[in-house]
Each structure stands twice: as structure tokens, then as C-alpha cells.
Scaffold this motif. Sequence first.
Motif, short mmCIF file in Angstrom:
data_model
loop_
_atom_site.label_atom_id
_atom_site.label_comp_id
_atom_site.label_asym_id
_atom_site.label_seq_id
_atom_site.Cartn_x
_atom_site.Cartn_y
_atom_site.Cartn_z
N GLY A 1 1.19 -1.16 -0.08
CA GLY A 1 -0.01 -0.08 -0.14
C GLY A 1 0.60 1.05 -0.35
N SER A 2 0.20 2.76 -0.22
CA SER A 2 0.92 3.72 0.59
C SER A 2 0.90 4.25 1.43
CB SER A 2 -0.07 4.66 -0.46
OG SER A 2 0.57 4.15 -2.08
N VAL A 3 2.17 4.96 2.17
CA VAL A 3 2.00 5.16 3.53
C VAL A 3 3.49 6.75 2.84
CG1 VAL A 3 1.80 3.21 4.88
CG2 VAL A 3 3.83 4.10 3.94
N SER B 1 3.99 2.42 8.71
CA SER B 1 4.57 1.28 9.43
C SER B 1 4.27 -0.05 8.33
CB SER B 1 4.51 0.46 10.55
OG SER B 1 5.48 0.54 11.43
N LEU B 2 4.57 -0.52 7.84
CA LEU B 2 3.03 -1.75 6.52
C LEU B 2 4.08 -3.06 7.32
CD1 LEU B 2 3.46 -0.88 3.04
CD2 LEU B 2 1.33 -0.82 4.77
N ARG B 3 2.75 -4.02 7.38
CA ARG B 3 3.30 -5.12 7.67
C ARG B 3 2.84 -6.11 6.82
NH1 ARG B 3 1.78 -10.18 11.78
NH2 ARG B 3 -0.33 -10.47 10.43
N LEU C 1 9.72 3.81 7.32
CA LEU C 1 9.27 3.11 6.04
C LEU C 1 10.29 4.68 5.16
CD1 LEU C 1 6.54 1.41 5.21
CD2 LEU C 1 8.63 0.37 4.57
N GLN C 2 10.92 5.16 5.11
CA GLN C 2 11.23 6.28 3.98
C GLN C 2 11.13 5.83 2.38
OE1 GLN C 2 13.06 8.17 5.84
NE2 GLN C 2 12.28 6.86 7.33
N PRO C 3 10.99 7.30 1.94
CA PRO C 3 10.80 6.66 0.05
C PRO C 3 11.27 6.25 -0.68
CG PRO C 3 10.73 9.04 1.23
CD PRO C 3 11.15 8.29 2.47
N GLU C 4 12.85 6.04 -0.45
CA GLU C 4 13.59 5.06 -1.16
C GLU C 4 13.24 3.46 -1.16
OE1 GLU C 4 14.35 7.51 1.71
OE2 GLU C 4 16.29 6.49 2.76
N THR D 1 4.24 -7.67 -4.49
CA THR D 1 3.16 -6.20 -4.27
C THR D 1 3.74 -5.00 -4.45
OG1 THR D 1 0.99 -6.12 -1.94
CG2 THR D 1 3.51 -6.66 -1.57
N GLN D 2 2.32 -3.98 -4.64
CA GLN D 2 3.49 -2.65 -4.31
C GLN D 2 3.34 -2.36 -2.73
OE1 GLN D 2 4.87 -0.77 -7.21
NE2 GLN D 2 5.74 0.82 -6.03
N VAL D 3 4.83 -1.00 -3.08
CA VAL D 3 4.93 -0.37 -1.52
C VAL D 3 5.28 0.71 -2.19
CG1 VAL D 3 6.17 -0.02 0.54
CG2 VAL D 3 5.56 -2.20 0.28
N THR D 4 4.31 2.29 -1.99
CA THR D 4 4.76 3.78 -2.25
C THR D 4 5.19 4.18 -0.87
OG1 THR D 4 3.88 2.49 -4.15
CG2 THR D 4 4.33 5.34 -3.30
N VAL D 5 6.18 5.03 -0.35
CA VAL D 5 6.20 5.09 0.80
C VAL D 5 6.78 7.25 0.35
CG1 VAL D 5 7.80 5.79 2.52
CG2 VAL D 5 7.11 3.80 1.26
N SER D 6 5.39 8.19 0.64
CA SER D 6 5.51 9.33 0.52
C SER D 6 6.67 10.28 1.21
CB SER D 6 4.72 10.10 -0.38
OG SER D 6 3.12 10.00 1.13
N SER D 7 7.08 11.21 0.99
CA SER D 7 7.57 12.46 2.22
C SER D 7 7.38 12.97 2.32
CB SER D 7 9.35 12.45 1.21
OG SER D 7 8.96 13.72 -0.01
#
Length: 124
Positions: free
Chosen positions: A10-12, A17-19, A85-88, A118-124
Motif C-alpha cells: 500500500g501507500s504510507v 509502517s506496513l506488514r 519506512l522511507q521514500p527509498e 505487491t507494491q509499496v509506496t512511501v511518500s515524503s
Amino acid sequence: QVQLVESGGGSVQAGGSLRLSCTASGPMYSTYSMGWFRQAPGKDREGFAAIDSDGTVSYADSVKGRFTISRDNVKKTIYLQMNSLQPEDTASYYCAASRNPYCAPLTASHYNYWGQGTQVTVSS
């Protein structure tokens, strides 16, 4: 034949955090070593967490101290708890299984079966 299905992406926002979960179907799961890989656009696939059949884990330096891999052999599922989690960390995340139970390296060539990601997207 082993099939792997990832979930939990998902997007955070940064710092969140994500699991992720990866559930396996097929026989002999408990004897497999398992790994998590990720691939960002334009980059090579990176192995960053793995667990062997005895529960011994290994991590890449990029995630050490932030990510935790675990397994539940009854549920035929491995988990990836991702904190700070970080954008990278943005990437497609894949789980993988190896018929070799005795080691869990972070190299893709060790693994025989792969999930669809599964996609993980981390926004700053």
C-alpha cells in the motif's frame, strides 16, 4: 508446485509502517527457506530479508533494524514487518521460496519459486 501470494502492500507516509504477508500453497512448506526481495523502477532486484527453515534470519544493511521477517509454518505464511519506512523503500516487493532449507541467502538464484509481487509506496 508451490504458489506464493503476497499481500499487505500500500501507500504510507515516511516514518510509517506496513506488514506484508506471503502465503504458500503446496507441500513441504515448512522445509523451505524464504526470502523477501524488492525492485524499484530502473533498479535491479534486491534481496533484503530471508529466513531459513530453522528460523535463522538475515538482513541487508539497508533494512537492518527497521524490517523484521518471521514465519508461521502452521499458516504457511511469512511476514515482513516494515517500520520507519522511507521514500527509498518504494518498490514492488516479492517473496520467494527455496527447496534448500539450510540457508537463506539474499541472492535471487537461490530461490525456486516467486510470488507476483505487491507494491509499496512511501511518500515524503
